[in-house]
Write a protein that holds these residues in place. Structure first.
Motif, PDB file in Angstrom:
ATOM      1  N   ALA A 261     -42.611  19.371   6.593  1.00 31.48           N
ATOM      2  CA  ALA A 261     -41.811  18.618   7.553  1.00 31.48           C
ATOM      3  C   ALA A 261     -41.803  17.157   7.138  1.00 31.48           C
ATOM      4  O   ALA A 261     -42.850  16.560   6.971  1.00 31.48           O
TER       5      ALA A 261
ATOM      6  N   PRO B 187     -35.430  14.190  14.738  1.00 37.54           N
ATOM      7  CA  PRO B 187     -35.614  15.447  15.450  1.00 37.54           C
ATOM      8  C   PRO B 187     -34.334  15.894  16.136  1.00 37.54           C
ATOM      9  O   PRO B 187     -33.524  15.079  16.579  1.00 37.54           O
TER      10      PRO B 187
ATOM     11  N   ARG C 241     -38.733  21.543  19.590  1.00 38.62           N
ATOM     12  CA  ARG C 241     -39.482  22.080  18.455  1.00 38.62           C
ATOM     13  C   ARG C 241     -38.526  22.443  17.322  1.00 38.62           C
ATOM     14  O   ARG C 241     -37.536  23.148  17.544  1.00 38.62           O
ATOM     15  N   PRO C 242     -38.811  22.000  16.103  1.00 39.15           N
ATOM     16  CA  PRO C 242     -37.943  22.364  14.974  1.00 39.15           C
ATOM     17  C   PRO C 242     -37.935  23.873  14.764  1.00 39.15           C
ATOM     18  O   PRO C 242     -38.917  24.568  15.052  1.00 39.15           O
ATOM     19  N   THR C 243     -36.844  24.371  14.247  1.00 41.30           N
ATOM     20  CA  THR C 243     -36.743  25.797  13.960  1.00 41.30           C
ATOM     21  C   THR C 243     -37.573  26.137  12.714  1.00 41.30           C
ATOM     22  O   THR C 243     -37.923  25.271  11.928  1.00 41.30           O
TER      23      THR C 243
ATOM     24  N   ARG D 136     -45.227  24.352  10.871  1.00 38.82           N
ATOM     25  CA  ARG D 136     -44.909  23.511   9.727  1.00 38.82           C
ATOM     26  C   ARG D 136     -46.182  22.941   9.101  1.00 38.82           C
ATOM     27  O   ARG D 136     -47.223  22.853   9.754  1.00 38.82           O
TER      28      ARG D 136
END
Length: 433
Positions: free
Chosen positions: A10, A16, A120-122, A126
């Motif tokens: 990341a 974001p 939240r990132p896909t 991470r």
């Protein structure tokens, strides 16, 4: 560079992603109460102009029109709190209307701000790399988070030594165990427990500093006067390849003295709770701090109670090696590369720091005296065995009487630490959670 375990790198500088409806999601609310910031968690949902959600678990209801937000909350005691503000991007600003705790017929108005927690990132957990530019000398909730993490993420970062010196020998911060952080853990709230899995601790320079002193708590009266001449600095050479440390320029009986390296984090803690002053990086509290516990090492897990939204994790004060008690006031103080993995245990708060190794359960008790620290440690271990293993107090007594061990991690601070420890192989099967 290749990363294992299916983790994606990341980039810290990446912007974001936010939800399609900008208001929806989690916000960290800061209310300025007479100059004292009070932090809380606000979760919002929007259906046309109707707002619903919760404020630290209490139901919130209101409306949202053209960037203007109003909502109210009734707590479990029936007290009503009202908020009016305006959203600009990922920020809310406005006024909070609170009941006056001293006068039931009066109310008080305070300014508030809120920042939106990014979604939240896909792609699942991470691997996040973070290179610190500055460092903290308290475990404070008022310091802006340096990075947002999500449960399951792995963090790779670095620390400087207790004097503020980095891997290259440059002074980067004020002495006194400066810490890296804080790291905001999305979803963490008061009443939760943060689990910090120490994946890897790597020395990043070939020297450490210590002293030739003995702390007063470890000396009898016959030695106190003689020890007054001690306190000189000692430089140690570190050999990570061979795994040993040796003092420089040592002659006589210690000419060939060497000790095995065992890198550890002296500092690991969460921000102090609301109403409490920020804990100094020289002190330890119920949510960790300058624990100086030699078992905070690679392969072990540290459990700390969350006291602020986002937990706000700090780490630092790297030691190449430390004996129990840190009796020389300094351990082998150095800098270190650190990799930890973060997990969140919702709705379960531990009373004090817990450490779990592959073979042991350990609870750290801190107090002004060894007697009180021992009581805290043993009480914490009793609670752990009751909660997670389902043992009655009578059963716990039988287990402790045959299997508990005590160690003294820290004698060098303003408080002292005692660890209550037990071999997991001697325990019955753990209850299913």
């Amino acid at each position: 560079m290749r990363y294992s375990s299916g983790l994606a790198l990341a980039l810290v500088a990446a912007v974001p992603a936010y939800a399609a409806t900008p208001l929806e999601g989690q916000w960290i609310l800061t209310v300025d109460r007479f100059g004292t910031p009070e932090y809380s968690t606000l979760n919002l949902l929007l259906s046309q102009t109707v707002v619903t959600g919760d404020w630290d678990g209490d139901v919130a209801k209101g409306s949202y029109r053209a960037g203007a937000l109003t909502f109210s909350v009734s707590d479990k005691n029936g007290a009503v709190y009202r908020f009016e503000g305006r959203q600009v991007g990922d920020t809310l600003r406005g006024v909070a209307d609170y009941p006056d705790n001293n006068f039931p017929d009066k109310r008080l108005r305070f300014n508030f701000t809120a920042r939106r927690v990014p979604d939240r990132p896909t792609g699942g957990p991470r691997l996040v790399e973070f290179a610190p530019e500055d460092f903290a000398n308290s475990f404070s909730a008022e310091r802006a988070p340096v990075l947002t993490l999500w449960p399951g993420d792995t963090l790779r970062t670095m620390t400087i030594d207790s004097g503020g010196v980095d891997a290259s020998g440059k002074t980067r911060a004020l002495f006194g165990n400066p810490q890296t952080g804080p790291f905001f853990v999305a979803g963490a709230a008061q009443g939760d427990t943060l689990a910090i899995h120490i994946v890897k601790l790597t020395l990043n320079r070939d020297w450490a500093d210590s002293l030739d002193t003995i702390v007063v708590r470890a000396l009898g009266p016959g030695f106190s006067a003689k020890a007054a001449t001690l306190g000189k600095p000692v430089r140690w050479r570190l050999d990570p390849i061979k795994g040993y440390a040796t003092p420089e320029r040592t002659t006589g009986k210690l000419a060939n003295y060497r000790v095995p390296l065992r890198p550890m984090l002296g500092g690991l803690g969460l921000a102090s709770g609301s109403g409490s002053p920020p804990l100094s990086t020289g002190d330890t509290g119920r949510a960790g701090g300058n624990m100086d516990f030699p078992e905070v090492v690679e392969g072990n897990t540290v459990y700390l109670p969350v006291q602020q939204p986002g937990a706000l994790l700090y780490l630092g004060d790297a030691h190449a090696l430390q004996g129990d008690g840190e009796t020389s006031q300094y351990a082998l103080e150095t800098s270190m590369d650190v990799t930890v993995r973060i997990e969140l245990i919702k709705g379960k708060a531990v009373p004090m720091p817990r450490i779990e190794s592959p073979s042991e359960l350990m609870v750290l008790g801190q107090a002004g005296s060894l007697d009180e620290a021992l009581k805290a440690a043993s009480s914490g271990l009793i609670q752990w065995l009751q909660q997670d293993y389902g043992l009655s107090l009578s059963e716990v007594a039988q287990v402790l009487g045959t299997s508990v061990r005590f160690s003294v991690p820290n004698l060098a601070g303003r408080s002292v630490g005692v660890a209550a420890r037990i071999d997991k192989a001697r325990l019955p099967q753990k209850d299913a959670n």
